[in-house]
Write a protein that holds these residues in place. Structure first.
Motif, PDB file in Angstrom:
ATOM      1  N   ALA A   7       0.813  -1.214   0.000  1.00 37.10           N
ATOM      2  CA  ALA A   7       0.000   0.000   0.000  1.00 37.10           C
ATOM      3  C   ALA A   7       0.845   1.263   0.000  1.00 37.10           C
ATOM      4  CB  ALA A   7      -0.938  -0.006   1.206  1.00 37.10           C
ATOM      5  N   GLY A   8       2.164   1.103  -0.054  1.00 32.44           N
ATOM      6  CA  GLY A   8       2.974   2.328  -0.080  1.00 32.44           C
ATOM      7  C   GLY A   8       3.582   2.605   1.273  1.00 32.44           C
ATOM      8  N   SER A   9       4.623   3.402   1.292  1.00 37.54           N
ATOM      9  CA  SER A   9       5.395   3.547   2.525  1.00 37.54           C
ATOM     10  C   SER A   9       4.764   4.476   3.537  1.00 37.54           C
ATOM     11  CB  SER A   9       6.798   4.037   2.192  1.00 37.54           C
ATOM     12  OG  SER A   9       6.700   5.067   1.241  1.00 37.54           O
ATOM     13  N   ASP A  10       4.125   5.527   3.102  1.00 32.47           N
ATOM     14  CA  ASP A  10       3.706   6.480   4.123  1.00 32.47           C
ATOM     15  C   ASP A  10       2.202   6.633   4.273  1.00 32.47           C
ATOM     16  OD1 ASP A  10       3.746   9.370   2.203  1.00 32.47           O
ATOM     17  OD2 ASP A  10       4.653   7.499   1.570  1.00 32.47           O
ATOM     18  N   LEU A  61      -6.450  10.095  -3.739  1.00 33.02           N
ATOM     19  CA  LEU A  61      -5.034  10.148  -4.098  1.00 33.02           C
ATOM     20  C   LEU A  61      -4.801   9.899  -5.572  1.00 33.02           C
ATOM     21  CD1 LEU A  61      -3.152   8.154  -1.351  1.00 33.02           C
ATOM     22  CD2 LEU A  61      -3.122  10.601  -1.753  1.00 33.02           C
ATOM     23  N   GLU A  79      17.677  -3.764 -12.464  1.00 37.93           N
ATOM     24  CA  GLU A  79      18.808  -3.473 -11.591  1.00 37.93           C
ATOM     25  C   GLU A  79      20.147  -3.928 -12.155  1.00 37.93           C
ATOM     26  OE1 GLU A  79      17.746  -5.352  -7.934  1.00 37.93           O
ATOM     27  OE2 GLU A  79      18.433  -7.316  -8.574  1.00 37.93           O
ATOM     28  N   LEU A 138      22.523   2.379 -16.407  1.00 33.34           N
ATOM     29  CA  LEU A 138      21.729   3.580 -16.636  1.00 33.34           C
ATOM     30  C   LEU A 138      22.447   4.441 -17.660  1.00 33.34           C
ATOM     31  CD1 LEU A 138      19.478   5.514 -16.051  1.00 33.34           C
ATOM     32  CD2 LEU A 138      20.620   6.204 -13.971  1.00 33.34           C
ATOM     33  N   LYS A 162      25.711   4.034  -5.272  1.00 36.54           N
ATOM     34  CA  LYS A 162      24.474   3.578  -5.896  1.00 36.54           C
ATOM     35  C   LYS A 162      23.343   4.434  -5.364  1.00 36.54           C
ATOM     36  CE  LYS A 162      21.366  -0.384  -5.781  1.00 36.54           C
ATOM     37  NZ  LYS A 162      21.220  -1.785  -5.460  1.00 36.54           N
ATOM     38  N   LEU A 186      19.061   5.709  -6.209  1.00 37.81           N
ATOM     39  CA  LEU A 186      17.863   5.228  -6.884  1.00 37.81           C
ATOM     40  C   LEU A 186      16.897   6.371  -7.169  1.00 37.81           C
ATOM     41  CD1 LEU A 186      17.339   2.294  -4.407  1.00 37.81           C
ATOM     42  CD2 LEU A 186      18.342   2.119  -6.676  1.00 37.81           C
ATOM     43  N   PHE A 187      16.109   6.194  -8.199  1.00 36.16           N
ATOM     44  CA  PHE A 187      15.098   7.200  -8.526  1.00 36.16           C
ATOM     45  C   PHE A 187      13.712   6.687  -8.159  1.00 36.16           C
ATOM     46  CE2 PHE A 187      17.524  10.444 -10.495  1.00 36.16           C
ATOM     47  CZ  PHE A 187      18.617   9.815 -11.082  1.00 36.16           C
ATOM     48  N   GLN A 197      14.005   9.491  -3.315  1.00 36.05           N
ATOM     49  CA  GLN A 197      13.597   9.503  -1.921  1.00 36.05           C
ATOM     50  C   GLN A 197      14.295   8.432  -1.089  1.00 36.05           C
ATOM     51  OE1 GLN A 197      11.007   7.243  -0.479  1.00 36.05           O
ATOM     52  NE2 GLN A 197      10.343   8.417   1.283  1.00 36.05           N
ATOM     53  N   ARG A 198      14.422   7.223  -1.653  1.00 33.20           N
ATOM     54  CA  ARG A 198      14.963   6.137  -0.848  1.00 33.20           C
ATOM     55  C   ARG A 198      16.451   6.268  -0.653  1.00 33.20           C
ATOM     56  NH1 ARG A 198      13.869   1.364  -4.382  1.00 33.20           N
ATOM     57  NH2 ARG A 198      13.762   3.020  -5.930  1.00 33.20           N
ATOM     58  N   TYR A 212       2.237  10.814  -0.674  1.00 31.80           N
ATOM     59  CA  TYR A 212       2.831  10.880  -2.001  1.00 31.80           C
ATOM     60  C   TYR A 212       2.979   9.532  -2.688  1.00 31.80           C
ATOM     61  CZ  TYR A 212       3.969  15.718  -0.895  1.00 31.80           C
ATOM     62  OH  TYR A 212       3.903  17.042  -0.562  1.00 31.80           O
ATOM     63  N   ARG A 213       2.675   8.455  -1.957  1.00 31.02           N
ATOM     64  CA  ARG A 213       2.732   7.099  -2.538  1.00 31.02           C
ATOM     65  C   ARG A 213       4.007   6.894  -3.333  1.00 31.02           C
ATOM     66  NH1 ARG A 213      -1.863   6.024  -6.105  1.00 31.02           N
ATOM     67  NH2 ARG A 213      -1.568   8.199  -6.724  1.00 31.02           N
ATOM     68  N   PHE A 214       5.141   7.027  -2.672  1.00 27.10           N
ATOM     69  CA  PHE A 214       6.424   6.842  -3.338  1.00 27.10           C
ATOM     70  C   PHE A 214       6.536   5.438  -3.900  1.00 27.10           C
ATOM     71  CE2 PHE A 214       8.777  10.643  -2.573  1.00 27.10           C
ATOM     72  CZ  PHE A 214       8.233  11.196  -1.424  1.00 27.10           C
ATOM     73  N   PRO A 262      19.238   1.631 -11.301  1.00 26.85           N
ATOM     74  CA  PRO A 262      19.984   2.394 -10.289  1.00 26.85           C
ATOM     75  C   PRO A 262      21.116   3.176 -10.935  1.00 26.85           C
ATOM     76  CG  PRO A 262      19.686   0.111  -9.596  1.00 26.85           C
ATOM     77  CD  PRO A 262      19.190   0.205 -11.000  1.00 26.85           C
ATOM     78  N   LEU A 263      21.432   4.322 -10.337  1.00 25.84           N
ATOM     79  CA  LEU A 263      22.532   5.140 -10.835  1.00 25.84           C
ATOM     80  C   LEU A 263      23.795   4.689 -10.130  1.00 25.84           C
ATOM     81  CD1 LEU A 263      23.750   7.621 -12.280  1.00 25.84           C
ATOM     82  CD2 LEU A 263      22.969   9.013 -10.366  1.00 25.84           C
TER      83      LEU A 263
END
Lengths: 156, 547
Positions: A36-39, A63, A103, A107, B124, B126-127, B146-147, B326-328, B336-337
């Motif tokens: 459900a998302g982190s926050d 939302l 991953e 990039l 490393k 992340l976006f 954010q992470r 904000y449902r990140f 990943p960068l």
């Protein structure tokens, strides 16, 4: 955009047939909903018993600007969550979560050159209303109507 | 010597009356043990010694627009003024089927800034997507970090410059929590008369570095100084032009107050700060407001407030409804960068595709703190002088140009630049770039002064003339106004004699032992010569004649 999300929910639910297969998911641990998302502490996910609360529906609608519209829509959401719940059968202790299927990819870094832009005309064609090369939007954010003003079906 | 002038910061009062070590203002909420020693266990509202003291805590979130040719994830141009929606690519307009492609220059800029702020650069990062709906965010989400941001755990050191005295305790450090790369949103122009908002996406997608500063500051002055120092660093690095007026540097302040030793209070966020001066003003106002509110028994709401420049106060922005979710989620279109250093650099790598932290570190430009030290050594000026030289935009360059073209001593040049030149600018509210006087003119003037062609008062007169900017050189002005020093010994002696003859009482006074009258006589002679005689020489001649 809300229509796209709605259809995605339908696909995840795999239609009415899936409901029956999922209902008896063995040992379905119903803790707080991990996806459900982190926050979102307020809407913590389906309550024990697997029902999606009206509060959560309203929160999601606000939302994501998705309109679940009727009981069937909510039921499909319910089914989708239960279907995904099968993942809990896997023991993931000590395993690092995968953040992205990309991953292992590199990039790609682009050189800092100007290669795009200057297409205001084309872009403005997409908008119903424009004023002198500006897009037009309503003033600020329009607040959604309250739950009570909405479809009486969802009150339960 | 002039007091170092912090052009944009108001010398405000720092509200923290608590000089205990920083841990009493740490982020954890437990009160410092020992506070309640010898006091009753009654409610916290009971007045007790020291309860009237307030400590304020200020944290900053700073968004700096990256100085690059193209945007963070697309190839459209980044520039300030352009016809609306002309610098927008399909990706920026969030048309379906478009994907983000990361700009190498933005990554380098973030790494440079991280290194300059003593951060650990994450090899490393992340976006993520941060979702919210607003018309100037066409995708409905902003790509941010954010992470795992690109740089964490740094520090910024700044010196408080109130007054002419500089002491080590006036140096402060603020911790940098993190630096992250993110997209800028478009611009909305609200048209209240027609109830609509006009959207310009030129700015949408421009690369931003968000610098998060921990709440280690305690008043508007400290916050303003820290932001100013960050501005100087970003400009020295070239990673951002950091011009607040043009929106290249945006600061949001988080302000709360509490009694020293007690847990931190509820914080409010102050936005819409368009200059460093307003930043200090807004923070001080907000601190004051919160103190008054609490003293009157009210409560502080965790809200967002905007600073109203005209009224000089903060007003609540009721637009936000409750806490935003904000449902990140991870940005699915970007891997990943990965950054490298000399050790981990892959052998056969394409240099275009690889960012080497060590390579960047070796090529970092000189930072302001280092520049200040170098100026002190190179020119023998005082630390406070070099502070002012760097703090005033363009002043360092001006000084260095003058130094190149003049023989005068650096100390004398600094005196002229910081007292007279800067004084003139400040009085007329001008920037160095708007000065009617060119460095070459000043250099010429100082040369003439140095070779004793004119006296100091005459030089000041010439300066005033030059300021009128009528295209004349110092030499011309001197000739026109006949300001050259009287070099002729005989002429001087004659004038002195004449003055002595006209003032017999003073002569008697001197002969009777009153030395102070000599200065008066010197003044009279100077006026008689029209300021064209060197006071030292006058004194010599008078003393000889008075024997």
């Amino acid at each position: 955009m809300w229509r796209r999300t709605f259809r995605a929910t339908l696909r995840a639910g795999l239609g009415p047939g899936a409901t029956g297969a999922v209902a008896g998911a063995p040992g379905a641990r119903v803790g707080s909903c991990r996806f459900a998302g982190s926050d979102s502490e307020k809407a913590a996910g389906p309550s024990p018993g697997g029902r999606v609360s009206a509060e959560l529906i309203e929160h999601l609608e606000r939302l994501a600007l998705v309109d679940f519209r009727n009981r069937e829509g909510v039921a499909r959401l319910q089914a989708a969550i239960e279907f995904a719940g099968q993942l809990r059968a896997v023991d993931t202790d000590g395993v690092e979560p995968m953040e992205s299927v990309l991953e292992d990819r590199c990039l790609y870094l682009r050189a800092d050159e100007v290669v795009e832009g200057s297409c205001a005309e084309d872009l403005l064609q997409n908008s119903q209303q424009t004023v002198e090369e500006y897009f037009v939007a309503p003033l600020g954010n329009i607040t959604l109507p309250k739950q009570s003003e909405q479809h009486p079906v969802l009150k339960s | 010597m002039a007091a170092p002038i912090l052009r944009c910061a108001r010398p405000g009062r720092c509200w923290s009356l608590d000089y205990r070590p920083r841990r009493s203002r740490a982020l954890f909420a437990e009160p410092v043990p020992g506070r309640v020693r010898g006091q009753s266990s009654a409610a916290a509202q009971e007045p007790r010694p020291g309860a009237h003291e307030w400590a304020a805590v200020v944290g900053l979130e700073i968004h700096a627009q990256i100085s690059s040719n193209s945007k963070l994830f697309s190839g459209s141009q980044v520039t300030f003024l352009a016809p609306p929606n002309s610098l927008v690519s399909f990706f920026d307009a969030s048309l379906p089927g478009t994907l983000p492609v990361l700009n190498r220059r933005c990554v380098e800029a973030a790494v440079m800034t991280g290194l300059a702020l003593n951060c650990t650069v994450n090899k490393k990062s992340l976006f993520d997507r941060k979702h919210y709906f607003y018309a100037d965010l066409p995708a409905g989400y902003q790509i941010t970090q954010q992470r795992l941001p690109i740089a964490v755990n740094g520090s910024l050191t700044y010196s408080l410059g109130v007054g002419a005295q500089w002491s080590p305790s006036a140096t402060k450090t603020v911790r940098i929590k993190q630096i992250q790369l993110e997209q800028d949103s478009g611009k909305s122009l609200h048209d209240d008369t027609r109830s609509q908002t006009l959207i310009d996406l030129n700015r949408a997608g421009v690369g931003l570095m968000e610098v998060v500063m921990e709440p280690d500051m305690s008043c508007g002055n400290e916050a303003a100084t820290a932001v100013r120092e960050l501005q100087l660093i970003l400009r020295a690095l070239g990673t951002s032009q950091a011009n607040m007026a043009e929106g290249q540097l945006r600061v949001d302040a988080n302000v709360s107050v509490h009694h020293p030793g007690e847990p931190l209070g509820v914080r409010t966020e102050v936005k819409n700060l368009n200059s460093i001066r307003f930043l200090a003003k807004a923070i001080d106002y907000e601190i004051q407001r919160q103190i008054e509110e609490l003293q009157n028994g009210g409560k502080i709401l965790n809200e967002t407030r905007a600073f109203d420049e005209k009224l000089g106060c903060t007003v609540s922005m009721r637009d936000k409804e409750g806490k935003q979710d904000y449902r990140f989620m991870p940005e699915p279109n970007l891997p990943p960068l990965i950054l490298y250093d000399a050790e981990s650099l892959p052998v056969a790598a394409d240099p275009q595709q690889v960012v080497n932290i060590d390579w960047i570190r070796e090529r970092l430009p000189e930072l302001p703190s280092v520049t200040r030290g170098r100026l002190v050594e190179q020119y023998g000026i005082l630390p406070e002088h070099s502070f002012v030289l760097l703090n005033e935009d363009g002043l360092l360059e001006f000084f260095q140009t003058v130094m190149k073209e003049t023989r005068a001593e650096p100390k004398k040049v600094i005196g002229w630049i910081l007292t007279i030149f800067l004084g003139y600018l400040k009085q007329r509210n001008l920037a160095v770039s708007e000065s009617p006087l060119s460095p070459s003119s000043l250099a010429e003037l100082l040369n003439l002064l140095d070779s004793k062609v004119i006296s100091l008062p005459a030089a000041k007169q010439v300066f005033e003339e030059l300021w009128q900017n009528q295209g004349k050189t110092p030499g011309q002005i001197i000739r026109e106004k006949k300001l050259e020093l009287l070099q002729n010994q005989e002429e001087l002696e004659e004038i002195c004699q004449a003055v002595l003859a006209k003032h017999p009482q003073q002569v008697m006074a001197v002969k009777n032992g009153n030395q102070k009258v000599v200065n008066k006589l010197i003044g009279i002679v100077r006026r008689a010569t029209g300021g064209r005689a060197d006071p030292g020489r006058i004194k010599q001649i008078l003393e000889k004649q008075l024997q």
